[in-house]
Design a protein around this motif. Structure first.
Motif, PDB file in Angstrom:
ATOM      1  N   PHE A 123       0.841  -1.201   0.000  1.00  0.00           N
ATOM      2  CA  PHE A 123       0.000   0.000   0.000  1.00  0.00           C
ATOM      3  C   PHE A 123       0.870   1.243   0.000  1.00  0.00           C
ATOM      4  O   PHE A 123       1.661   1.463   0.905  1.00  0.00           O
ATOM      5  CB  PHE A 123      -0.917   0.008   1.228  1.00  0.00           C
ATOM      6  CG  PHE A 123      -1.844   1.199   1.274  1.00  0.00           C
ATOM      7  CD1 PHE A 123      -2.789   1.399   0.281  1.00  0.00           C
ATOM      8  CD2 PHE A 123      -1.781   2.101   2.323  1.00  0.00           C
ATOM      9  CE1 PHE A 123      -3.646   2.495   0.322  1.00  0.00           C
ATOM     10  CE2 PHE A 123      -2.635   3.203   2.380  1.00  0.00           C
ATOM     11  CZ  PHE A 123      -3.568   3.395   1.377  1.00  0.00           C
ATOM     12  N   LEU A 172      -7.346   3.653   3.850  1.00  0.00           N
ATOM     13  CA  LEU A 172      -7.018   2.550   4.748  1.00  0.00           C
ATOM     14  C   LEU A 172      -6.885   3.154   6.134  1.00  0.00           C
ATOM     15  O   LEU A 172      -6.028   4.009   6.377  1.00  0.00           O
ATOM     16  CB  LEU A 172      -5.707   1.885   4.329  1.00  0.00           C
ATOM     17  CG  LEU A 172      -5.108   0.861   5.321  1.00  0.00           C
ATOM     18  CD1 LEU A 172      -6.068  -0.299   5.553  1.00  0.00           C
ATOM     19  CD2 LEU A 172      -3.757   0.368   4.831  1.00  0.00           C
ATOM     20  N   ILE A 217      -5.627  -5.810   0.023  1.00  0.00           N
ATOM     21  CA  ILE A 217      -5.283  -4.387  -0.121  1.00  0.00           C
ATOM     22  C   ILE A 217      -5.041  -3.984  -1.577  1.00  0.00           C
ATOM     23  O   ILE A 217      -5.583  -2.982  -2.057  1.00  0.00           O
ATOM     24  CB  ILE A 217      -4.061  -4.040   0.758  1.00  0.00           C
ATOM     25  CG1 ILE A 217      -4.412  -4.221   2.242  1.00  0.00           C
ATOM     26  CG2 ILE A 217      -3.604  -2.619   0.493  1.00  0.00           C
ATOM     27  CD1 ILE A 217      -5.533  -3.360   2.735  1.00  0.00           C
TER      28      ILE A 217
END
Length: 254
Positions: A27, A170, A247
């Protein structure tokens, strides 16, 4: 725009660095927003601090294991001497400079409204202010105004990420609930008195990572203890590993 949003939570913030160690390679946020301890962690992450180095810093914070009690110098003073914590935060600010867009939230104490401070405008005093728990720590005066903990009106600054243009986020939330009756009562009163309401667009896509229950007692969130930090880092790693595979799918190209 993808955002990493880090909640308030005091020493429970160790969970965030454990989670980030697992998620850092899958990420890459365009924006990092933090409140309170989430602002401090977020500052280091935005600067590219390696996860292992950030964890090592958390494991060696003995100086904030015990705060000295003091008599408040004013009604905006605290009963705990946080000089050691302030030095750690100042060192973090001097050592790291964000490479990714960064913003923190702190609370204007007299207006009872949050304030977003972004990028190069963030000083070490802003980071200290964002962690300044009312009653316990001294409140911080910046440019003639008093500022307090950034998580008082909303522990998770998701609203701020949305305001800054994020469409996906997130969230690493270390406070699934407010710890302790005193804190719940105080925060509830603050929210009732404040005109601010944390609004997040329904269209915003959010992936939330949080422990299933409170990580410890209220005092555990204030006082550093190595065994607690080690436990919370492992918990963050474990919970992050459970969602890691999803993710890239959730935060792929628009």
């Amino acid at each position: 725009m993808n955002a990493l949003v880090l909640s308030a939570g005091g020493m429970f913030g160790a969970y965030q660095v454990g989670a980030w160690k697992v998620l850092a390679d899958v990420f890459q946020p365009d924006l990092i927003v933090g409140a309170s301890i989430g602002a401090v962690n977020g500052w280091a992450i935005a600067a590219g601090c390696p996860p292992d180095e950030l964890i090592e810093r958390w494991l060696n914070m003995e100086s904030v294991g015990r705060y000295k009690w003091k008599f408040p110098s004013s009604i905006f003073g605290g009963v705990l001497d946080t000089q050691h914590l302030q030095r750690l935060i100042c060192d973090m600010h001097q050592r790291f400079q964000p490479r990714v867009d960064f913003a923190l939230v702190m609370t204007d104490l007299l207006k009872l409204r949050p304030r977003i401070v972004r990028g190069p405008d963030v000083t070490w005093q802003h980071l200290v202010a964002s962690t300044a728990i009312v009653g316990l720590f001294d409140q911080v005066r910046i440019d003639g105004r008093l500022y307090s903990d950034g998580g008082e009106l909303s522990a998770v600054p998701l609203w701020a990420a949305a305001e800054l243009g994020a469409s996906k986020a997130l969230v690493i939330d270390v406070l699934p609930q407010i710890p302790g009756l005193v804190a719940k009562t105080f925060v509830g009163a603050m929210k009732l008195l404040s005109p601010f309401r944390a609004i997040v667009p329904a269209s915003m896509k959010v992936v939330r990572l949080a422990p299933p229950k409170l990580l410890g007692a209220p005092l555990d969130a204030i006082y550093w203890k190595r065994s607690n930090v080690e436990q919370w880092i492992r918990a963050g790693e474990r919970d992050a590993a459970a969602i890691k595979h999803s993710i890239p799918i959730c935060f792929g190209a628009e």
